[in-house]
Design an enzyme around this catalytic site. Structure first.
Site, short mmCIF file in Angstrom:
data_model
loop_
_atom_site.label_atom_id
_atom_site.label_comp_id
_atom_site.label_asym_id
_atom_site.label_seq_id
_atom_site.Cartn_x
_atom_site.Cartn_y
_atom_site.Cartn_z
N ASP A 117 -6.41 -7.75 -3.32
CA ASP A 117 -4.97 -8.28 -3.34
C ASP A 117 -4.98 -9.87 -3.77
O ASP A 117 -5.84 -10.72 -3.18
CB ASP A 117 -4.94 -8.28 -1.69
CG ASP A 117 -3.42 -8.89 -1.46
OD1 ASP A 117 -2.49 -8.19 -1.95
OD2 ASP A 117 -3.22 -9.67 -0.72
N GLU A 160 -5.03 -7.04 -8.09
CA GLU A 160 -3.47 -7.40 -8.10
C GLU A 160 -3.18 -8.58 -8.44
O GLU A 160 -3.70 -9.67 -7.86
CB GLU A 160 -2.94 -7.21 -6.83
CG GLU A 160 -1.48 -7.12 -6.83
CD GLU A 160 -1.00 -7.96 -5.68
OE1 GLU A 160 0.23 -8.26 -5.36
OE2 GLU A 160 -1.83 -8.69 -4.72
#
Length: 674
Positions: free
Chosen positions: A296, A366
C-alpha cells in the site's frame, strides 16, 4: 548274447574284492561270457527352442543368424527410440514458453472484509464470513482473492492504521479464524493476497509509544523534526487528508510526520531497524502461507532528508492558504531516491519463499502517479532486477470522464505503450476508494466494462459486487462511518462499501442472524443479488462467469496477441489471436451514447461473415453479421469468435502487443517459443 545289468555286485568275479556296499558270498561263481555294452551317446535332436529350456540348451542357438539379427535390430531400435524421446523431451522443454503463474491465469477478486459477509451477527463482515462464501469464487472461476486489512487497529482509518502487524483485529475474528480460512482456500486451490501497510502505523502502536519517549532502540523509528506547540511547522508539507503533515507531540517535544491522518505517523525507512521490522513482518505472514501482498501507498515510503518546502502549484498563493495536497508539487514527499531499493529488498525476500513449485508469492504495488505514468512503470523493476509483478493500474478509473471509444482506447494505450517490454499488465475499474463503476459510468455500461476487463491481456481486478452490477448507496450524516467523510461528507467512501448482496433474504444475506449492518444495504438488493442472477442466463453475473471461464480456457485470451483495430466516438474494437491457432476473437465495445454500426471491412484478416459468440444484449447471442456492418447499442459489447489462417499481428506489428510470444502447434497440441 548281450547282457547288461544295473546291479554292480552281479558283475563281481572270483578274486575281486566285494564292491563297496555289497557282502561277500561263499557260493562258487559261475563264469559267464558277459559283455557290458554302454549305450551310444545320442545327439540332441530338439529343433526349436522351447519355453523353460535350460541356459545350456539356449546357448546352442545364440550364435545362429536367424536369432542374432532380430536381437541386434531390436536393440538398436530401442536405443534410437530412447535417444529420440530424450531429444524430443529436451526440445519441447527448450522451446516451450514459460508457464503462466497462478496470478496470471485468474482475475483477482478484491474483498472489503467489513462488507463481504457477517458470520456472527454483529453487523460487520469477518474472516469466517469470507470462508463461508468461498464457493462464490469457485462459481466465478476465480483463483486469486485480495483482502483489505484485518490487522489489529483502532480503526481511525478503518484498518489502515495498524496497531499490531502480527495480530488479527477481534472485529474480524482470531488468528485461528485466519489460519482456517487460509487452509480452506488452499484446499480449494485458491490464493490469498493480503494488504501490507508499510508507510505508517497507528499512533497506538507500541513502536510509536516507545519512540515518543526516546527509547534508544526506537527513537528513530518515525520521522521527527524540531518544532513547538505554537510555532511554525518544520515545512509546508501537506497531508493527503489535508492541512499540515506535521503534528506536535508534547511527550517528545517535537513534531512527527504523517502523510495521512495525524493518527497515522510515518515510519522512518532510513532506519535499519525499521527496514528489518518490515522484513520480519513479511516473513511472519509468508510463514503462515500467505500467497502474496499488495504493498500500500509505496510512493510515500521515503521523504527527502533535507525537509525543504515543496514548490507551490500557484506561486502567488499565500502560504497560509496552502492546505490541500493539490496545492503543492510533491517533489520531496513521494518517489524519493532509495524507494526502489526498498522494494527490491522485499521482492528478494519474497523470492526465498517462492522456490517451492506452485507456491510463487505475488507482489503488487499501489502507486497513483497520475499523468507521470513513467513513474508507475518503474515499479516493474529492470531487466536485471525485479520489483513488483505489476503495479496496480488506476487509469481505467477515469472511464466516466469521457464516455467514448476513443477515450477507452487512449486509457488502454497509455498503459500498454509505456509498459516495459515483456511485462504483464493489470486492469482495475473499481476499488474501495472509488465510486462503483455502475454508478460512476452508468448502470448500462457495467456489462460492457466487465467485458473489457476480462478480455484485455493481463490480470483483471474485480471489486466485490461489480460482478452483479452493485451501485453506490446513499448515507445520511448519522450513518457515515468513514473518518474522511466525517471531515468532509463529499469525501466519504462509504458509498461504495455497502454490504454484499447475496440473496433476497433479510439484509441481502449479508447478515442472517440479526438485523444489523454497519452500513445500509442498497434498496435494490431484492432484485440485484447473487442468488437471483444465478437463475438468469442473461444477468450481469452469468455474463461475468461466462467470460471468466472463457478467458481461462482459451489460449488466445490467456496469452495471445492483443491488437488495436478500430476506435471512434463510440466504438473500441480489438483482436485477441495466437499464432498457429485457427481460432481468434474480435471484441467490439460500444462506450458511446448512441447506437453504432461499425465497418471493419478494411481489416482483411477478418472473414466476411462473423458469428457473435456472446453479446451483453442476450438477444444477439449467436447472430451472424457482416464485418462491414456490425451493429451495437450504447453499452453493448460483442464477443465474436472466428476462424482464419491470416494473422493481423504479422502485418501490423506496431498495433499489437504480447507479453511473451508463443505459437501453437496443433499437431501435438502444445505451445512453443517462436
Amino acid at each position: 548274447m548281450e547282457l547288461g545289468t544295473m546291479n554292480p555286485a552281479f558283475q563281481q568275479v572270483e578274486g575281486d574284492k566285494p564292491i563297496e556296499g555289497t557282502t561277500s558270498t561263499t557260493t562258487t561263481p559261475v563264469e559267464l561270457d558277459v559283455k557290458v555294452v554302454e549305450p551310444p551317446a545320442e545327439e540332441y535332436t530338439q529343433l526349436k527352442p522351447y519355453a523353460g529350456m535350460p541356459k545350456e540348451v539356449l546357448l546352442l542357438y545364440s550364435s545362429q543368424a536367424c536369432y542374432r539379427v532380430p536381437r541386434e535390430i531390436l536393440f538398436w531400435l530401442i536405443v534410437v527410440c530412447t535417444l529420440s524421446l530424450v531429444g524430443l523431451t529436451i526440445s519441447v522443454v527448450a522451446l516451450s514458453p514459460r508457464c503462466l503463474s497462478w496470478w496470471q491465469l485468474s482475475p483477482v477478486y478484491h474483498v472489503y472484509p467489513r462488507s463481504f459477509r457477517d458470520s456472527d451477527g454483529d453487523g460487520v463482515g469477518d474472516l469466517k464470513g469470507i470462508q463461508e462464501k468461498l464457493g462464490h469464487f469457485e462459481y466465478l472461476n476465480i483463483k486469486s482473492v485480495w483482502v483489505n486489512p484485518f490487522y489489529r487497529s483502532p480503526m481511525r482509518d478503518l484498518g489502515y492504521d495498524v496497531e499490531d502487524f502480527q495480530a488479527i483485529d477481534p472485529l474480524f475474528g482470531t488468528m485461528k479464524d485466519f489460519e482456517d480460512l487460509l487452509a480452506e482456500m488452499h484446499k480449494l486451490g485458491l490464493k490469498l493476497i493480503m494488504d501490507f501497510i508499510p508507510n505508517h502505523t497507528s499512533d497506538k502502536h507500541r513502536w510509536f509509544n516507545l519512540s515518543r519517549t526516546r527509547d534508544p532502540h526506537y527513537e528513530d523509528y518515525y520521522v521527527w523534526a524540531d518544532c513547538t506547540a505554537t510555532g511554525p511547522k518544520p515545512n509546508n508539507w501537506v497531508s493527503v487528508a489535508g492541512n499540515s503533515s506535521w503534528t506536535y507531540d508534547a511527550v517528545r517535544g517535537q513534531c512527527y510526520l504523517h502523510q495521512f491522518l495525524k493518527e497515522q505517523p510515518d515510519l522512518n525507512f532510513r532506519s535499519p531497524h525499521v527496514r528489518q521490522e518490515m522484513l520480519d513482518i513479511i516473513r511472519f505472514w509468508l510463514d503462515k502461507g500467505v500467497d502474496g501482498f499488495r504493498m500500500d501507498a509505496v510512493m510515500y515510503l521515503l521523504e527527502a532528508a533535507h525537509l525543504r518546502d515543496e514548490p507551490q502549484v500557484d506561486p502567488n498563493k499565500p502560504p497560509e492558504l496552502v492546505t490541500s495536497k493539490w496545492d503543492l508539487h510533491h517533489d520531496f514527499t513521494t518517489t524519493q531516491v532509495g524507494l526502489h531499493d526498498l522494494l527490491r529488498e522485499w521482492r528478494a525476500h519474497m523470492d526465498i519463499f517462492s522456490r517451492e513449485p506452485g507456491r510463487y508469492r505475488l507482489m503488487m504495488t499501489e502507486s497513483s502517479d497520475g499523468p507521470e505514468v513513467e513513474k508507475t512503470m518503474m515499479y516493474y523493476g529492470t531487466r536485471l532486477v525485479k520489483e513488483s509483478d505489476f503495479p496496480i493500474n488506476f487509469y481505467l478509473l477515469d472511464l466516466p470522464h469521457n464516455a467514448s471509444g476513443l477515450w477507452v482506447n487512449h486509457l488502454v494505450h497509455l498503459w500498454m505503450a509505456n509498459m516495459p517490454t515483456g511485462r504483464w499488465p493489470n486492469w482495475q475499474v473499481g476499488n474501495h476508494n472509488t465510486p462503483r463503476v455502475a454508478s460512476r459510468a452508468g448502470l448500462q455500461y457495467s456489462r460492457v466494462i466487465n467485458m473489457l476487463l476480462l478480455t484485455l491481456p493481463g490480470t483483471p481486478t474485480t471489486y466485490y459486487g461489480e460482478e452483479i452490477g452493485m451501485e453506490n448507496i446513499n448515507v445520511t450524516e448519522s450513518q457515515i462511518q468513514d473518518p474522511a467523510g466525517r471531515y468532509d461528507r463529499s469525501a466519504s467512501r462509504d458509498l461504495q462499501r455497502s454490504p454484499m448482496q447475496w440473496s433476497a433474504n433479510s439484509n441481502a444475506g449479508f447478515n442472517d442472524k440479526t438485523n444489523v449492518t454497519w452500513l445500509p444495504v442498497h434498496p435494490n438488493w431484492r432484485n440485484v443479488n447473487v442468488e437471483v442472477q444465478k437463475q438468469d442466463k442473461g444477468s450481469v453475473l452469468s455474463q461475468y462467469r461466462f467470460l471468466s471461464t472463457l478467458r481461462q480456457s482459451e489460449l488466445a485470451l490467456q496469452r495471445g496477441w492483443f491488437c488495436y483495430i478500430y476506435a471512434d466516438s463510440s466504438i473500441f474494437a480489438y483482436l485477441r489471436e495466437l499464432d498457429g491457432l485457427d481460432r481468434a476473437f474480435l471484441v467490439v465495445l460500444n462506450f458511446g451514447n448512441e447506437s453504432a454500426v461499425s465497418d471493419l471491412s478494411a481489416v482483411v484478416e477478418l472473414p466476411e461473415r462473423l458469428r457473435i459468440l456472446m453479446s451483453t444484449n442476450r438477444a444477439n447471442d449467436g447472430k451472424t453479421v457482416s464485418k462491414s456492418q456490425i451493429p451495437t447499442e450504447p453499452g453493448e459489447g460483442l464477443m465474436i469468435e472466428f476462424s482464419a489462417h491470416a494473422r493481423f499481428n504479422t502485418n501490423h506489428p506496431g498495433r499489437c502487443y504480447i507479453s511473451e510470444k508463443a505459437c501453437y502447434l496443433s499437431a501435438m497440441d502444445i505451445l512453443y517459443t517462436c
